[in-house]
Design a protein around this motif. Structure first.
Motif, PDB file in Angstrom:
ATOM      1  N   ILE A  84     -10.237   5.300   1.969  1.00  0.00           N
ATOM      2  CA  ILE A  84      -9.804   4.013   1.760  1.00  0.00           C
ATOM      3  C   ILE A  84      -8.838   4.005   0.526  1.00  0.00           C
ATOM      4  CG2 ILE A  84     -10.260   1.541   0.967  1.00  0.00           C
ATOM      5  CD1 ILE A  84     -12.616   1.611   2.624  1.00  0.00           C
ATOM      6  N   ALA A  88      -4.853   2.997  -0.108  1.00  0.00           N
ATOM      7  CA  ALA A  88      -4.563   2.269  -1.223  1.00  0.00           C
ATOM      8  C   ALA A  88      -3.019   2.958  -2.090  1.00  0.00           C
ATOM      9  CB  ALA A  88      -5.669   1.981  -2.226  1.00  0.00           C
ATOM     10  N   ILE A  95      -5.672  -3.628   3.491  1.00  0.00           N
ATOM     11  CA  ILE A  95      -6.591  -2.716   4.069  1.00  0.00           C
ATOM     12  C   ILE A  95      -7.587  -3.431   4.592  1.00  0.00           C
ATOM     13  CG2 ILE A  95      -8.079  -0.536   3.643  1.00  0.00           C
ATOM     14  CD1 ILE A  95      -6.251   0.085   1.390  1.00  0.00           C
ATOM     15  N   ALA A  97     -11.497  -2.986   6.061  1.00  0.00           N
ATOM     16  CA  ALA A  97     -12.385  -1.703   5.992  1.00  0.00           C
ATOM     17  C   ALA A  97     -13.419  -2.349   6.973  1.00  0.00           C
ATOM     18  CB  ALA A  97     -13.177  -1.589   4.735  1.00  0.00           C
ATOM     19  N   TYR A 102     -19.039  -0.189   4.110  1.00  0.00           N
ATOM     20  CA  TYR A 102     -17.892   0.216   3.188  1.00  0.00           C
ATOM     21  C   TYR A 102     -17.687  -0.768   2.047  1.00  0.00           C
ATOM     22  CZ  TYR A 102     -15.906   2.631   7.445  1.00  0.00           C
ATOM     23  OH  TYR A 102     -15.828   3.627   8.377  1.00  0.00           O
ATOM     24  N   VAL A 106     -15.240  -0.945  -1.092  1.00  0.00           N
ATOM     25  CA  VAL A 106     -14.123  -1.905  -1.241  1.00  0.00           C
ATOM     26  C   VAL A 106     -14.179  -2.631  -2.388  1.00  0.00           C
ATOM     27  CG1 VAL A 106     -13.379  -4.118  -0.181  1.00  0.00           C
ATOM     28  CG2 VAL A 106     -14.009  -2.267   1.316  1.00  0.00           C
ATOM     29  N   SER A 110     -10.953  -2.251  -5.080  1.00  0.00           N
ATOM     30  CA  SER A 110     -10.358  -3.468  -5.247  1.00  0.00           C
ATOM     31  C   SER A 110      -9.883  -3.759  -6.923  1.00  0.00           C
ATOM     32  CB  SER A 110     -10.772  -4.831  -4.786  1.00  0.00           C
ATOM     33  OG  SER A 110     -12.017  -5.144  -5.525  1.00  0.00           O
ATOM     34  N   PHE A 118      -7.334  -6.260   0.116  1.00  0.00           N
ATOM     35  CA  PHE A 118      -8.498  -5.621   0.685  1.00  0.00           C
ATOM     36  C   PHE A 118      -9.132  -6.751   1.530  1.00  0.00           C
ATOM     37  CE2 PHE A 118      -7.832  -2.664  -2.804  1.00  0.00           C
ATOM     38  CZ  PHE A 118      -8.116  -1.678  -2.400  1.00  0.00           C
ATOM     39  N   GLU A 119      -9.672  -6.153   2.694  1.00  0.00           N
ATOM     40  CA  GLU A 119     -10.289  -7.171   3.722  1.00  0.00           C
ATOM     41  C   GLU A 119     -11.615  -6.394   4.077  1.00  0.00           C
ATOM     42  OE1 GLU A 119      -9.827 -10.462   4.609  1.00  0.00           O
ATOM     43  OE2 GLU A 119      -7.861 -10.878   4.158  1.00  0.00           O
ATOM     44  N   HIS A 120     -12.859  -7.090   3.989  1.00  0.00           N
ATOM     45  CA  HIS A 120     -14.054  -6.397   4.400  1.00  0.00           C
ATOM     46  C   HIS A 120     -14.827  -6.942   5.336  1.00  0.00           C
ATOM     47  CE1 HIS A 120     -18.268  -5.007   3.864  1.00  0.00           C
ATOM     48  NE2 HIS A 120     -17.830  -3.879   4.480  1.00  0.00           N
ATOM     49  N   ALA A 130     -10.015  -8.889  -2.904  1.00  0.00           N
ATOM     50  CA  ALA A 130     -10.930  -8.566  -1.657  1.00  0.00           C
ATOM     51  C   ALA A 130     -11.522  -9.665  -1.251  1.00  0.00           C
ATOM     52  CB  ALA A 130     -11.944  -7.352  -2.241  1.00  0.00           C
TER      53      ALA A 130
END
Length: 361
Positions: A84, A88, A95, A97, A102, A106, A110, A118-120, A130
């Motif tokens: 990751i 970045a 991104i 994840a 994760y 993340v 972030s 970021f997206e988790h 994030a």
């Protein structure tokens, strides 16, 4: 509101890639770079496959607006951190994840890369840049429970579970509530395989459960192994995360199908427009993120109950976690007529009454 613009403006030579920070408009010459990280192979025909199908659908819809990268079979932990971080550092604007494990990575990254979005998936932590996203997939598991409760002849259901995290535990409980609502004599036997994707291990667990009398199998793992084992042994089961019927046409009753593509389109479009915001998103049957594969290999009466249950969930008339609900110790955790709050479901760390297995530590 977090706008993914400051890093691009600060790059100087890369200023031509700006998404229009001052106006919030998309610059015509900017292509959003979106990275996807999968815990399993895209060929698992389960969790990672569903995410990758959504990535492809998003590419098809957005066209030249987006350029995607995906990395598959990335273990949770140090490997995920390296992967990751590499995304970045290599100019990715957003991104995704896509595994619970994760989450800590993340959040940490972030903070180190404040100009990357970021997206988790399936987590619960957020930051300024994030977000997290998930689905009410327990809705589907409640439907599976009703089908299994009506179709079982031995009253023994086998459940192959991955890891003892809240998402999996709430799925087990939702399934049991659905089964109990139509068959109070049903018993669920659980085997924890401690993996998301390991076809031989999943198949081995499936066979062990069949040997214990299970005539219907449920899985919260990602391969087609359990369903194929069910077909080989002459029992039935449910696919997971995507329609697995092609691999076991005589065994699959239905499957929960994860439809991530509208969310991916929306979030990448927001990055392009400079309107991305952090937060938590929960998709559902009502908005189409949680879907069901065609009902098959079941009685017409069972199919009717499943369809009515789905319609009730979509309309808001049925909530799987409606009380009274008791835990294994007999303590009431949801009062009669009340609905379990979302934070209880997302943090579920107990079994409901009726599940005889010991809760895993």
């Amino acid at each position: 509101m977090k706008r993914l613009t400051s890093s691009l403006l600060a790059l100087g030579a890369a200023a031509a890639l700006s998404m229009g920070a001052a106006t919030g408009a998309q610059a015509d010459d900017h292509t959003v770079k979106a990275g996807f990280v999968y815990v399993g192979p895209v060929s698992d025909h389960g969790w990672s496959y569903a995410h990758d199908q959504a990535r492809l659908a998003m590419e098809a819809e957005l066209g030249d607006m987006v350029e995607t990268t995906f990395l598959e079979s990335v273990p949770e932990g140090a490997d995920a951190q390296r992967v990751i971080e590499r995304l970045a550092r290599s100019g990715h604007d957003i991104i995704f994840a896509t595994s619970f494990g994760y989450m800590e990575t993340v959040i940490e990254l972030s903070e180190r890369f404040p100009d990357v979005v970021f997206e988790h998936a399936t987590g619960y932590q957020t930051s300024d840049n994030a977000a997290n996203y998930n689905g009410h997939f327990y809705q589907g598991r409640y439907v599976l429970g009703k089908i299994a409760g009506l179709e079982t002849e031995t009253n023994t259901i086998g459940y192959i579970a991955s890891y003892a995290i809240p998402e999996v535990v709430s799925g087990i409980n939702a399934f049991m509530l659905g089964a109990q609502s139509v068959n109070p004599d049903v018993e669920v036997k659980i085997i924890w395989v401690n993996t998301w994707y390991d076809p031989p291990r999943e198949a081995e667990a499936a066979n062990a459960l069949i040997d214990q009398g299970a005539d219907i199998l449920v899985q919260h793992t990602d391969s087609t192994g359990p369903l194929q084992a069910a077909q080989e042994r002459g029992v039935r089961g449910f696919g997971n995360d995507s329609d697995m019927g092609a691999f076991a046409p005589e065994a699959q009753l239905t499957a929960i199908v994860n439809n991530w593509s509208p969310y991916y389109v929306e979030r990448v479009q927001a990055v392009a427009d400079g309107t991305w915001e952090t937060g938590s998103h929960m998709g559902s049957m009502a908005d189409g993120m949680v879907q069901m594969a065609p009902f098959a290999n079941m009685a017409d009466e069972t199919r009717a109950v499943a369809e009515e249950t789905m319609a009730g969930i979509i309309a808001g008339d049925i909530h799987p976690f409606t009380g009274p609900i008791f835990n294994q110790d007999g303590e009431e955790v949801v009062a009669e007529g009340e609905q379990a709050p979302l934070d209880m479901i997302l943090g579920m760390n107990f079994y409901i009454q009726g599940i005889d297995d010991a809760y895993p530590n």
